[in-house]
Design a protein around this motif. Structure first.
Motif, PDB file in Angstrom:
ATOM      1  N   LEU A 226       0.885  -1.096  -0.014  1.00  0.00           N
ATOM      2  CA  LEU A 226      -0.120   0.136  -0.020  1.00  0.00           C
ATOM      3  C   LEU A 226       0.875   1.296  -0.054  1.00  0.00           C
ATOM      4  O   LEU A 226       1.748   1.349   0.784  1.00  0.00           O
ATOM      5  CB  LEU A 226      -1.024  -0.012   1.312  1.00  0.00           C
ATOM      6  N   THR A 227       0.815   2.072  -1.060  1.00  0.00           N
ATOM      7  CA  THR A 227       1.271   3.544  -1.008  1.00  0.00           C
ATOM      8  C   THR A 227       0.171   4.385  -0.702  1.00  0.00           C
ATOM      9  O   THR A 227      -0.748   4.379  -1.555  1.00  0.00           O
ATOM     10  CB  THR A 227       2.183   3.533  -2.386  1.00  0.00           C
ATOM     11  N   SER A 228       0.489   5.587   0.076  1.00  0.00           N
ATOM     12  CA  SER A 228      -0.413   6.599   0.343  1.00  0.00           C
ATOM     13  C   SER A 228       0.261   7.997   0.416  1.00  0.00           C
ATOM     14  O   SER A 228       1.297   8.043   0.961  1.00  0.00           O
ATOM     15  CB  SER A 228      -1.441   6.138   1.329  1.00  0.00           C
ATOM     16  N   GLU A 229      -0.354   8.817   0.005  1.00  0.00           N
ATOM     17  CA  GLU A 229       0.274  10.057   0.163  1.00  0.00           C
ATOM     18  C   GLU A 229      -0.795  11.196   0.778  1.00  0.00           C
ATOM     19  O   GLU A 229      -1.734  11.281   0.549  1.00  0.00           O
ATOM     20  CB  GLU A 229       0.654  10.702  -1.259  1.00  0.00           C
ATOM     21  N   ILE A 230      -0.024  12.137   1.446  1.00  0.00           N
ATOM     22  CA  ILE A 230      -0.815  13.089   2.102  1.00  0.00           C
ATOM     23  C   ILE A 230      -0.271  14.680   2.002  1.00  0.00           C
ATOM     24  O   ILE A 230       1.088  14.474   2.197  1.00  0.00           O
ATOM     25  CB  ILE A 230      -1.189  13.081   3.522  1.00  0.00           C
ATOM     26  N   GLU A 231      -1.064  15.615   1.543  1.00  0.00           N
ATOM     27  CA  GLU A 231      -0.489  16.798   1.329  1.00  0.00           C
ATOM     28  C   GLU A 231      -0.134  17.370   2.653  1.00  0.00           C
ATOM     29  O   GLU A 231      -1.243  17.671   3.337  1.00  0.00           O
ATOM     30  CB  GLU A 231      -1.356  17.876   0.453  1.00  0.00           C
ATOM     31  N   LEU A 232       0.643  17.884   3.242  1.00  0.00           N
ATOM     32  CA  LEU A 232       0.875  18.554   4.333  1.00  0.00           C
ATOM     33  C   LEU A 232       0.956  19.996   4.198  1.00  0.00           C
ATOM     34  O   LEU A 232       0.873  20.874   5.057  1.00  0.00           O
ATOM     35  CB  LEU A 232       2.322  18.240   5.020  1.00  0.00           C
TER      36      LEU A 232
ATOM     37  N   SER B 235       1.673  23.552   1.122  1.00  0.00           N
ATOM     38  CA  SER B 235       2.161  23.781  -0.220  1.00  0.00           C
ATOM     39  C   SER B 235       3.382  23.359  -0.364  1.00  0.00           C
ATOM     40  O   SER B 235       4.430  23.549   0.452  1.00  0.00           O
ATOM     41  CB  SER B 235       2.075  25.266  -0.651  1.00  0.00           C
ATOM     42  N   ASN B 236       3.654  22.528  -1.430  1.00  0.00           N
ATOM     43  CA  ASN B 236       4.775  21.807  -1.976  1.00  0.00           C
ATOM     44  C   ASN B 236       5.433  20.785  -1.033  1.00  0.00           C
ATOM     45  O   ASN B 236       6.642  20.621  -0.964  1.00  0.00           O
ATOM     46  CB  ASN B 236       5.870  23.050  -2.355  1.00  0.00           C
ATOM     47  N   VAL B 237       4.651  20.414  -0.019  1.00  0.00           N
ATOM     48  CA  VAL B 237       5.303  19.243   0.948  1.00  0.00           C
ATOM     49  C   VAL B 237       4.251  18.082   1.148  1.00  0.00           C
ATOM     50  O   VAL B 237       2.976  18.264   1.207  1.00  0.00           O
ATOM     51  CB  VAL B 237       5.307  19.898   2.314  1.00  0.00           C
ATOM     52  N   GLN B 238       4.854  16.846   0.962  1.00  0.00           N
ATOM     53  CA  GLN B 238       4.087  15.686   1.005  1.00  0.00           C
ATOM     54  C   GLN B 238       4.518  14.780   1.935  1.00  0.00           C
ATOM     55  O   GLN B 238       5.828  14.622   2.498  1.00  0.00           O
ATOM     56  CB  GLN B 238       4.004  14.826  -0.174  1.00  0.00           C
ATOM     57  N   LEU B 239       3.666  13.974   2.592  1.00  0.00           N
ATOM     58  CA  LEU B 239       4.124  12.830   3.566  1.00  0.00           C
ATOM     59  C   LEU B 239       3.679  11.544   2.761  1.00  0.00           C
ATOM     60  O   LEU B 239       2.574  11.338   2.131  1.00  0.00           O
ATOM     61  CB  LEU B 239       3.396  12.811   4.775  1.00  0.00           C
ATOM     62  N   ARG B 240       4.606  10.408   2.719  1.00  0.00           N
ATOM     63  CA  ARG B 240       4.394   9.267   1.912  1.00  0.00           C
ATOM     64  C   ARG B 240       4.719   8.346   2.652  1.00  0.00           C
ATOM     65  O   ARG B 240       5.622   8.128   3.189  1.00  0.00           O
ATOM     66  CB  ARG B 240       5.205   9.513   0.442  1.00  0.00           C
TER      67      ARG B 240
ATOM     68  N   LEU C 236       7.831  -7.908   6.719  1.00  0.00           N
ATOM     69  CA  LEU C 236       7.061  -6.636   6.790  1.00  0.00           C
ATOM     70  C   LEU C 236       7.995  -5.730   6.460  1.00  0.00           C
ATOM     71  O   LEU C 236       9.175  -5.644   7.392  1.00  0.00           O
ATOM     72  CB  LEU C 236       6.369  -6.795   8.037  1.00  0.00           C
ATOM     73  N   SER C 237       7.662  -4.524   5.562  1.00  0.00           N
ATOM     74  CA  SER C 237       8.450  -3.333   5.519  1.00  0.00           C
ATOM     75  C   SER C 237       7.655  -2.193   5.525  1.00  0.00           C
ATOM     76  O   SER C 237       6.401  -2.118   5.113  1.00  0.00           O
ATOM     77  CB  SER C 237       9.341  -3.503   4.363  1.00  0.00           C
ATOM     78  N   GLN C 238       8.237  -0.953   6.090  1.00  0.00           N
ATOM     79  CA  GLN C 238       7.660   0.142   6.009  1.00  0.00           C
ATOM     80  C   GLN C 238       8.479   1.026   5.759  1.00  0.00           C
ATOM     81  O   GLN C 238       9.655   1.236   6.260  1.00  0.00           O
ATOM     82  CB  GLN C 238       6.993   0.419   7.746  1.00  0.00           C
ATOM     83  N   GLU C 239       8.325   2.151   4.780  1.00  0.00           N
ATOM     84  CA  GLU C 239       9.003   3.350   4.524  1.00  0.00           C
ATOM     85  C   GLU C 239       8.330   4.530   4.634  1.00  0.00           C
ATOM     86  O   GLU C 239       6.947   4.621   4.123  1.00  0.00           O
ATOM     87  CB  GLU C 239       9.450   3.218   3.187  1.00  0.00           C
ATOM     88  N   VAL C 240       8.795   5.603   5.127  1.00  0.00           N
ATOM     89  CA  VAL C 240       8.122   6.900   5.376  1.00  0.00           C
ATOM     90  C   VAL C 240       8.932   8.107   4.709  1.00  0.00           C
ATOM     91  O   VAL C 240      10.212   7.834   4.972  1.00  0.00           O
ATOM     92  CB  VAL C 240       7.881   7.306   6.761  1.00  0.00           C
ATOM     93  N   HIS C 241       8.209   8.999   3.834  1.00  0.00           N
ATOM     94  CA  HIS C 241       9.323   9.935   3.154  1.00  0.00           C
ATOM     95  C   HIS C 241       8.465  11.162   3.523  1.00  0.00           C
ATOM     96  O   HIS C 241       7.076  11.269   3.381  1.00  0.00           O
ATOM     97  CB  HIS C 241       9.233   9.793   1.667  1.00  0.00           C
ATOM     98  N   VAL C 242       9.290  12.302   3.653  1.00  0.00           N
ATOM     99  CA  VAL C 242       8.716  13.637   3.871  1.00  0.00           C
ATOM    100  C   VAL C 242       9.627  14.114   2.331  1.00  0.00           C
ATOM    101  O   VAL C 242      10.683  14.085   2.311  1.00  0.00           O
ATOM    102  CB  VAL C 242       9.001  14.414   4.795  1.00  0.00           C
TER     103      VAL C 242
END
Length: 191
Positions: free
Chosen positions: A65-71, A73-78, A114-120
């Protein structure tokens, strides 16, 4: 058709007479002689003379599952989450003869990860600067085990039992920036 199989190396050598149906080939005659079997032939070259019934069963699968949230202007959390698994059960007769020369009586393995990756991530400076920072985590657990037999000249331990477990944990943090100096030329740095 009868063959006498000699069991050597025990406290008392013993002979067991059993029925064998064997194709009359030079290879089977040599094998029978080398492992102390008296040889009587029957069958055809198309017959299956393995001493175990080969089997192989496996399951493999996973989900991600890949999900993205807009935090802002010009910044996302994935977030990238994944789960994978497999298991396998095998019985094999590698020599293809009615003799126990080399075979797996059974072999099992199982593994889950099980793997988890978080990006800003985002852009800045009029979208001339792209940046990303993140964290990665993985947890893998599994085991394998089996029992095999081999001609005494190949292995002095019969049956040979193997068993092992694995537990791997991986963690990492990272960051990267790319700056567009002018059209068609960018510099990238990361850690």
């Amino acid at each position: 058709y009868k063959a006498t199989e000699m069991f050597l190396g025990s406290s008392a050598n013993r002979a067991v007479e059993r029925e064998l149906g064997l194709p009359d080939t030079p290879a089977n005659r040599i094998i029978a002689r080398d492992i102390f079997l008296s040889y009587a032939a029957s069958g055809t070259l198309d017959d299956d003379f393995s001493n175990v019934r080969p089997r192989d069963r496996g399951n493999i699968g996973g989900v991600s599952l890949t999900s993205e949230i807009e935090l802002g202007s010009n910044v996302q959390l994935r977030s990238i989450s994944a789960y994978r698994y497999f298991d396998r059960f095998t019985v094999s007769d590698f020599d293809g003869t009615p003799f126990g020369l080399f075979q797996y009586d059974f072999y099992n393995m199982e593994d889950t990860q099980l793997s988890q990756e978080v990006h800003v991530l985002g852009t800045a400076l009029g979208e001339r600067l792209d940046w990303i920072a993140g964290h990665y985590y993985s947890d893998e657990r599994g085991w394998e085990g089996g029992e095999n037999r081999a001609l005494i000249a190949l292995s002095t331990t019969n049956p040979l039992t193997t068993y092992g477990r694995v537990h791997n944990i991986a963690r990492g943090i990272f960051g990267q920036v790319t700056y567009e100096v002018f059209d068609g030329f960018s510099l990238t740095g990361g850690l």
